[in-house]
Structure formats: C-alpha cells, structure tokens
Design an enzyme around this catalytic site. Structure first.
Site, PDB file in Angstrom:
ATOM      1  N   CYS A  43       0.818  -1.210   0.000  1.00  0.00           N
ATOM      2  CA  CYS A  43       0.000   0.000   0.000  1.00  0.00           C
ATOM      3  C   CYS A  43       0.849   1.256   0.000  1.00  0.00           C
ATOM      4  O   CYS A  43       0.332   2.360  -0.090  1.00  0.00           O
ATOM      5  CB  CYS A  43      -0.925   0.034   1.199  1.00  0.00           C
ATOM      6  SG  CYS A  43      -2.091  -1.303   1.179  1.00  0.00           S
ATOM      7  N   ASP A  45       2.811   2.399   2.508  1.00  0.00           N
ATOM      8  CA  ASP A  45       3.392   2.797   3.786  1.00  0.00           C
ATOM      9  C   ASP A  45       3.231   1.766   4.887  1.00  0.00           C
ATOM     10  O   ASP A  45       2.233   1.059   4.982  1.00  0.00           O
ATOM     11  CB  ASP A  45       2.950   4.182   4.287  1.00  0.00           C
ATOM     12  CG  ASP A  45       1.508   4.498   4.000  1.00  0.00           C
ATOM     13  OD1 ASP A  45       0.739   3.546   3.802  1.00  0.00           O
ATOM     14  OD2 ASP A  45       1.161   5.695   3.998  1.00  0.00           O
ATOM     15  N   CYS A  70       6.349   7.910   2.466  1.00  0.00           N
ATOM     16  CA  CYS A  70       6.697   9.210   1.899  1.00  0.00           C
ATOM     17  C   CYS A  70       7.222  10.150   2.980  1.00  0.00           C
ATOM     18  O   CYS A  70       7.343   9.780   4.145  1.00  0.00           O
ATOM     19  CB  CYS A  70       5.483   9.815   1.223  1.00  0.00           C
ATOM     20  SG  CYS A  70       4.132  10.111   2.377  1.00  0.00           S
ATOM     21  N   CYS A 114      -1.144   9.579   5.622  1.00  0.00           N
ATOM     22  CA  CYS A 114       0.230   9.124   5.854  1.00  0.00           C
ATOM     23  C   CYS A 114       0.584   9.156   7.329  1.00  0.00           C
ATOM     24  O   CYS A 114       1.552   8.533   7.753  1.00  0.00           O
ATOM     25  CB  CYS A 114       1.231   9.993   5.104  1.00  0.00           C
ATOM     26  SG  CYS A 114       0.901  10.121   3.351  1.00  0.00           S
TER      27      CYS A 114
END
Ligand SMILES: Cc1ncc(COP(=O)(O)O)c(C=O)c1O
Ligand code: FES
Lengths: 203, 398
Positions: A43, A45, A70, A114
């Site tokens: 996915c 992360d 990220c 995130c």
C-alpha cells in the site's frame, strides 16, 4: 518572477524529514518492551514503533521507529517518537492523528492518511507491552465495526476515506463502494461521516 | 550542483527558440485580420505550420495547432464518439475503441468518459517490458472497431510500440489509427506516411518549445469534428484565436530538433548506459523497468525496493537533483503507477521507483553527481525502512 516555493510541507515537517529523530538502528527489536507494526509495503506505507517502558511508573522512556513511506510518513513517525517520550502509556494511547499533524505544523490534506499509521503502530506497541507483561485485560482492541454488510465496509474504512478526502456521502461511496448494493447502510454511514469529519477536520 | 533529470515532464526552451520568441514578443496581430498586423501574425503561424509538417512528413493543411498534447488526444478520442453518433455525415457507426493500459491519463480518462457515453473501450495488456501483444490486438480487431489509439513511446518507462505494424492491422479492418507521439517526436525520426497513421499528437514543451501549445496531425480526408467549436481558425478545426507566440516557438523547436536530434540521442544513450551501470554497481537489490533496448534513449526507470518514491524524490531535491516518481503519492493519491503495474511490477516495487529522464543539457558531470548522491540516499532511506527488519519483507535479502 517568483522563485521556487517551499515544499507543500511545513518547516517542522521538513526538518523532521531531513533529520529524522530516534530511528531504530539495526534490524532487531529484542531490547524493546513493546513492538507495534501497521500498514504494508504494497500500500505504500508501513510503520513500526518500538517502546521501552518503566514498569513502575508506566512511563515511556524510549520510543524508536522504522518507516517505509513518503516524507509525511517519515516525519510524522519521527515527531511522534519525540512526543511520546515521558508520557504514560495511558496518555500515549490517546494520541490522535490530529495531534501528530498539529505538532508537525499541519499536513496537506491529501497527506493526512500518511500520519494515521504512526499512532496506530504506537497503540499496537502499547498493547503488545500489556500482553508481554500479563495484562491482557488492559489491551484495548481497535475493533472495527461493519457498517455496510453488502460491501463489508467498516467504520475504520469510513474514517480512512474521510482522511483521504471524502467529504460527502457520494465521495464516501466513490472511495469505499459502501452503500452501492442495498443502500440500507446510508444513515449510519452518513452519521459516521459527519463524526469523522468533525474529529479530524473540526468540520 | 543543480541537476535537472526530469525532461519527460517538461524541458526548458531551446536558446534559439527563446531568442526567436523574444524577438517576436511584440507580434500581437490576430492572424485572422486582413491588415498588416494580422498578415504578419498569419505569416508566422503558417511558417511554423510548414516546419511542423515538414518535420513529420505531413502536408501543411494536415497540421492543426491546439493548446496542448492533452487537447490533441482529447480531440481525437472525442471525435470518435461524434462519429458514432453520426455527427459527421457519411461516417459508419463503429462503437469500439482499442487503446492500451499504459497510455497517458489524458487518453485513459477520456476513454473512461467515452465509455460512459456509449463507446466500448478495450484496453490492450502489455508484457514485462511494456510492449503490447499484437496477437491480442488481432483478436480484438473487428468491424466494430472505429479507432485504435496506441502511444508511440511511453512517458514513464520509455518503451516504444511498433506503430507501423499496429497501423497496418488497424486500417486493414477499417479502423482509424491514432498515436500519441508526444514523447517520441523530436527524439526519433517520425514520418506519418511510413507510420501509416490517421492522427498523431505532438506537444511543444517536451521538445524544448513552449508549454500550452501542441499540434495534431490529421490525415487528409479523415473524418473530423472540432473539439473546441465556434471559430473558423485552423480551417474550422480548432476554434480560438491562435497562440501565435507559442506556435512560432513550436515551429522553431522542431527546426532545432531536426538539426540536433540524431547526435543528441546517441549521446543520451551512452549517458543512460553509464548511469545504468553505475546504479547497478553501487546499489544492491534494484530493478530497471521498461524495455532494455527498444526505449527512449534518455529515459531510465528504476525501482529500489524498501525505499518509497516520494522520499527518494525529496531527498534528491534537497541535494539539487530533480527526478520524478512513478508512485503517485507525490501527486496526492496512493495509487502506484498504472504503467508499472501494467508491466506486472508488484505494488511495492512500483511505489519505490523513480524516473530519470535526460535531455540536451544533461552532462557526464551531472550523471556522476547523481551516482554519488543516489547510493547514500537509498541507503539512508532503507536504513529507516520497515522492509528489512527481522521477519520483514526483505530481511533475508540483506
Ligand atoms: C505521452 C504523453 N502524452 C500526452 C502528454 C500531455 O501533453 P501536454 O502536457 O502538452 O498536455 C504528455 C505529457 O505529460 C505525455 O507524456
Ligand atoms: S449494507 Fe451497504 S449497500 Fe447494503
């Protein structure tokens, strides 16, 4: 003419991305009292949080991490690890993605997802500590509740969709496919949508 | 050191283009006006048209200037729905469009929209190198197919398609043939007659020309319906007062490509080979994506499992190096590159990929600088990655 602008990120976030704090060195988690991992590489992360806990006071004395993801993901785990040091397990358990985002000086909306894995991984680490120390009764499950039976969509899925940008019932349907079969779940889904909008965006 | 390795995203103006555009900055006449101001603008637009036409072996009146590569692609695809609703008299109704899974979003999203409007869209698969399967195309072709649209070179992985053969196949079943040649024109020789296409898309800003201008080749006699209506400009094929300065810049850009392209592509190919070798030698567990030989000379797409693309991009940005990522997290969605997924790359590898695209300003020193920075950047990201912890996805591989 304007010069290159800053990144879409705050200075604090950039700072934590450039020099992340408390990265777990090496590949072994043996010396830690609690280990939690969330997300997966497919996915895009995945985060692992490891903690050391003072048994008497239940204060977190050390928090380290590893993150695949990220810039926002890296920075939010880094800042989270700073935030929890010195907190009791109970305090740490209640850190929300919103707290992390605030500490980071804000996140672009499309990046909020995130940061949600960090606090989830932290709670998993705390639960892991409880289990290892014979306190299963204190484990707080993040039970997901199925809202849309037809499509098997849970309240967690709805929360995630909100974090990823869904603001209306229609957008929620687009994100999750919820309510696209019998439509029975609409009312409950709409009220959860409002709830999560309020929790995460104060809207 | 500042290093721009993102030429597939866009390019700087060629100095000669810049000069010619700067000199023309005061040319403000409307090409449709009959007075001297208008005639000056008209002369320059027509001059650019003949340069573009000459560059791809077309006739002048087969070139339509448009606002971008995206507009050219939208024009072709949308025209087809027009044709099936008999907006164009004499056109037989054919309701199927064939395209590929690796097109630019301006083709893919338009195709999806057309599907909602009644067209049938079929998507060709690609193999691990990004090549379509001609047998699959053969099996999809039939007398219901109105249009085949296949890009000439892919923007993310650089892979070329055999447009000449695809055109033959499409046309032998009576379908029209379009190719999005935005990444190919100006890098490899393109001749519309040899390719046998009915439509071909060009964009200015990928070939050292200005942004916001493109050209669409429309073979003479091909059914056509304007995408932007309401003006006689471009012989009624694209309404709106012409972007005179942009068109002039595009004309100069193709002229410069004609002079420089061949030598430059050779130079870029050896730079890419140098980079490839250097990356292979200095970083372990890497994968190159795209076709090893039949691809754009300056495009290198590489995956670094265990490191996420946006993180790589931003750490490189901090060191002054510009690349782009296939994973779209950087652009606000978590979906990994549709192109890489179509080549069978798994999601993790797709998330961890970057595209290095070289251009006319790229030098050996820049390549060396990247080879200096990249290994420690990847090392740094992998050190903080969950991918290598005990029991993690790649624990055994290190
Ligand atoms: C293959 C391809 N097609 C179309 C486009 C769109 O061109 P433009 O930016 O001129 O709209 C691009 C550029 O991103 C491209 O790479
Ligand atoms: S319960 Fe959600 S569509 Fe049926």
């Amino acid at each position: 003419m304007l010069q290159a602008g800053e990144w879409a990120y705050s200075e604090t976030l950039k700072e934590h991305f450039m020099s992340p704090k408390n990265i777990m060195q090496g590949e072994s988690t043996d010396e830690f009292d609690g280990v939690g991992m969330e997300g997966n590489l497919q996915c895009g992360d995945q985060m692992m949080v490891v903690i050391k806990v003072d048994k008497q006071s239940e204060v977190i004395t050390d928090c380290q991490w590893k993150t695949y993801g990220c810039a926002s993901a890296i920075a939010s785990t880094s800042i989270l690890s700073e935030m929890v040091k010195g907190m009791t397990l109970d305090q740490a358990f209640h850190i929300s993605p919103k707290d992390v985002a605030k500490e980071l000086g804000g996140l672009p909306e499309n990046k909020i997802h995130c940061s949600v894995l960090g606090d989830k991984a932290l709670r998993a680490a705390i639960n892991n500590y409880f289990v290892r120390n014979g306190m299963e009764d204190r484990v707080k499950q993040e039970q997901a509740k199925i809202v849309c039976q037809c499509m098997n969509i849970t309240d967690h899925d709805i929360e995630e969709a909100v974090l990823e940008g869904a603001r209306t019932y229609f957008e929620l349907q687009e994100h999750t496919k919820l309510g696209t079969v019998c439509g029975q779940c609409k009312d409950e889904a709409e009220s959860l949508l409002e709830k999560f909008k309020h929790i995460h965006f104060g809207a | 050191m500042k290093v721009y390795f993102d030429h597939n995203a866009t390019t700087p103006l060629h100095p000669e283009v810049k000069k010619e555009m700067a000199e023309a900055m005061d040319m403000f006449g409307n090409p449709s006006s009959m007075h001297a101001w208008g005639r000056e603008a008209r002369a320059n637009v027509e001059d650019a048209r003949s340069r573009v036409a000459g560059f791809i072996g077309a006739q002048n009146d087969e070139i339509v200037f448009v606002g971008s590569g995206s507009e050219a692609n939208n024009t072709v695809l949308s025209l087809f729905v027009c044709a099936s609703s008999q907006c164009i008299p004499g056109t037989k109704m054919r309701s199927t469009i064939i395209t590929t899974k690796i097109e630019h979003p301006c083709v893919l999203e338009t195709s999806e929209c057309l599907a909602h409007r009644g067209a049938r869209v079929k998507y060709l698969d690609v193999d691990q190198y990004g090549k379509i399967d001609l047998d699959q195309l053969e099996s999809m072709l039939g007398d219901d197919v109105g249009l085949v649209s296949v890009m000439m070179a892919n923007n993310e992985i650089g892979t070329f398609q055999d447009i000449e053969t695809i055109s033959k196949m499409a046309r032998s079943c009576g379908a029209l043939m379009h190719t999005d040649a935005v990444q190919a024109v100006g890098k490899v020789p393109v001749d519309v007659n040899r390719l046998g296409v009915d439509f071909l898309t060009i964009s200015g800003h990928k070939i050292y020309g200005p942004k916001g201008v493109g050209a669409l080749y429309v073979k003479k006699g091909t059914p056509y319906c304007p995408f932007i209506r309401g003006g006689h400009q471009e012989r009624g094929r694209r309404a709106g007062t012409e972007n005179t300065l942009g068109i002039l810049g595009l004309g100069k850009a193709v002229e410069m490509r004609a002079l420089e392209m061949e030598a430059e592509e050779e130079r870029l190919a050896s730079l890419k080979a140098f980079l490839k070798k250097g990356i292979e030698e200095r970083i372990d567990d890497i994968h190159f994506n795209g076709h090893p030989t039949d691809s754009l000379a300056g495009t290198l797409n590489v995956s670094f499992p265990g490191a996420e693309g946006e993180a790589i991009l931003l750490y490189l940005d901090l060191e002054g190096i510009a690349v782009s990522t296939g994973s779209a997290c950087a652009s606000g969605s978590l979906d990994p590159s549709h192109v890489l997924l179509a080549t069978g790359v798994d999601a993790e590898r797709a998330h961890g990929s970057i595209r290095i695209s070289l251009g006319r300003s790229s030098t050996m020193q820049e390549a060396e600088y990247l080879l200096d920075v990249l290994p420690r950047t990847i090392q740094r990201i992998r050190n903080m990655s969950t991918a290598y912890i005990k029991g993690g996805a790649h624990a055994a591989s290190r």
